[in-house]
Motif scaffolding. Structure first.
Motif: not given
Length: 203
Positions: A118-140
């Protein structure tokens, strides 16, 4: 003899100045007023423990802290007596769960994804979930999205700011159909480890 003026705890003035804003942030994310009060109280305790001489902007620090605590409350289902605390991924429905447990876990994940979608743009949504939920490094994350590592960091930072913003200051994004696709892709990625469908939603 005049009464001594009560000494306020260090940092209280800064906290009280933004307390209503913090309650709004916590309520928007957690969904219930009683939960928001608990979250803001925890933010106050964190504020007492931090070295405030290193904090450039108390309102920004407190807003981000409250946002993270509220999202953590959703992720861990801390306020649901029927669900044990755990990470988002622990609450993803598993094939071996019974119908009742499936419903409980699905509801926890759905609530968290609803806030993000609801709050984030699609690109922000995916970035946030990959980082916060899956713990992927920013490079990946950057490589998956076709962006640089610094850009991925900026997207995650912007996502956290949007989640911490007062109610109504950021436009609602995403259609119900998109939110459903995001939830489905997230659950599938959590079960299989394949984030391709989730990354595809970044647009």
């Amino acid at each position: 003899m005049p009464l001594a003026t009560p000494v306020r705890p260090d940092g209280l003035a800064d906290f009280l100045e933004v307390r209503e804003r913090l309650l709004a942030i916590a309520h928007r994310i957690a969904g219930r007023h009683v939960d928001a009060e608990d979250i803001v109280q925890e933010a106050w305790l964190r504020w007492q423990r931090v070295d405030r001489s290193l904090v450039n902007s108390p309102p920004a620090f407190l807003s981000l802290t409250t946002s993270r605590l509220a999202i953590s409350a959703i992720r861990s289902a801390r306020y649901r007596s029927s669900v044990a605390p755990g990470d988002w991924l622990e609450n993803v429905p598993a094939r071996g769960d019974g119908p009742a447990r499936l419903a409980e876990r699905a509801d926890d994940v759905r609530a968290a994804i609803e806030v993000v979608a609801t709050v984030l743009t699609p690109c922000e949504q995916v970035t946030y979930l990959l980082r916060e939920a899956f713990g992927l490094p920013y490079r990946q994350i950057g490589a998956a999205l076709g962006r640089t590592e610094p850009h991925a960091r900026q997207l995650a930072y912007r996502a956290r700011l949007r989640l911490a913003a007062p109610r109504g200051s950021t436009p609602s994004t995403g259609t119900p159909a998109h939110r459903a696709r995001l939830l489905s892709a997230f659950v599938a990625a959590a079960r299989t480890g394949d984030t391709a469908a989730l990354v595809a939603l970044a647009g």
